[in-house]
Design a protein around this motif. Structure first.
Motif, short mmCIF file in Angstrom:
data_model
loop_
_atom_site.label_atom_id
_atom_site.label_comp_id
_atom_site.label_asym_id
_atom_site.label_seq_id
_atom_site.Cartn_x
_atom_site.Cartn_y
_atom_site.Cartn_z
N GLU A 1 10.82 -6.78 0.20
CA GLU A 1 11.57 -6.19 -0.92
C GLU A 1 10.73 -6.17 -2.19
O GLU A 1 10.14 -7.18 -2.58
CB GLU A 1 12.84 -7.01 -1.15
N LEU A 2 10.69 -5.02 -2.84
CA LEU A 2 9.99 -4.89 -4.11
C LEU A 2 10.83 -5.56 -5.20
O LEU A 2 11.98 -5.19 -5.41
CB LEU A 2 9.79 -3.41 -4.44
N VAL A 3 10.25 -6.55 -5.89
CA VAL A 3 11.00 -7.25 -6.94
C VAL A 3 10.42 -7.00 -8.32
O VAL A 3 11.08 -7.28 -9.32
CB VAL A 3 11.11 -8.77 -6.66
N GLU B 1 0.83 -1.21 0.00
CA GLU B 1 0.00 0.00 0.00
C GLU B 1 0.87 1.26 0.00
O GLU B 1 0.62 2.20 -0.75
CB GLU B 1 -0.92 -0.02 1.21
N THR B 2 1.88 1.27 0.82
CA THR B 2 2.80 2.41 0.87
C THR B 2 3.50 2.61 -0.46
O THR B 2 3.58 3.73 -0.97
CB THR B 2 3.84 2.21 2.00
N LEU B 3 4.00 1.54 -1.06
CA LEU B 3 4.70 1.63 -2.34
C LEU B 3 3.76 2.10 -3.45
O LEU B 3 4.14 2.93 -4.28
CB LEU B 3 5.33 0.29 -2.71
N GLY B 4 2.53 1.58 -3.49
CA GLY B 4 1.57 2.00 -4.50
C GLY B 4 1.19 3.46 -4.36
O GLY B 4 1.14 4.20 -5.35
N ARG B 5 0.95 3.89 -3.13
CA ARG B 5 0.60 5.29 -2.88
C ARG B 5 1.75 6.22 -3.26
O ARG B 5 1.54 7.25 -3.91
CB ARG B 5 0.24 5.49 -1.40
#
Length: 107
Positions: A92-94, A30-34
């Protein structure tokens, strides 16, 4: 003496640990998408991410862990709707597909 209470406590502990890691991954997604929507100056729709998959994968360290996939929706002008996707291995975002950051053009 029955070992059923002990097995039940272990099962509950494992269930809580899995639920907790799933919640942590969803919050990270959610944080990464926002943040991606904010950087691209697009509207983040529905204020949430949706889990779309989970599988076991080896991390960089060689240990097995969960790889979770999420999707989110965003709009460029308020009248359209696009789907963004991201994959987390642990925290981790992959993988990411979605709005790209806006860059100022040089004149």
């Amino acid at each position: 003496m029955s070992s059923l209470p002990l097995l039940l406590m272990i099962a509950v502990a494992i269930g809580l640990a899995l639920w907790n890691s799933a919640r942590a991954a969803a919050e990270r997604a959610e944080t990464l998408g926002r943040e991606a929507c904010r950087a691209a100056n697009v509207q983040w729709l529905d204020q949430s991410v949706h889990a779309t998959g989970i599988r076991l994968r080896r991390g960089r360290n060689g240990w097995l862990g969960f790889e979770r996939s999420f999707r989110f929706d965003y709009s460029r002008d308020g009248s359209d709707r696009h789907v963004g996707r991201l994959v987390l291995r642990g925290g981790e975002l992959v993988s990411f597909s979605g709005p790209l950051p806006e860059y100022e053009t040089l004149h």
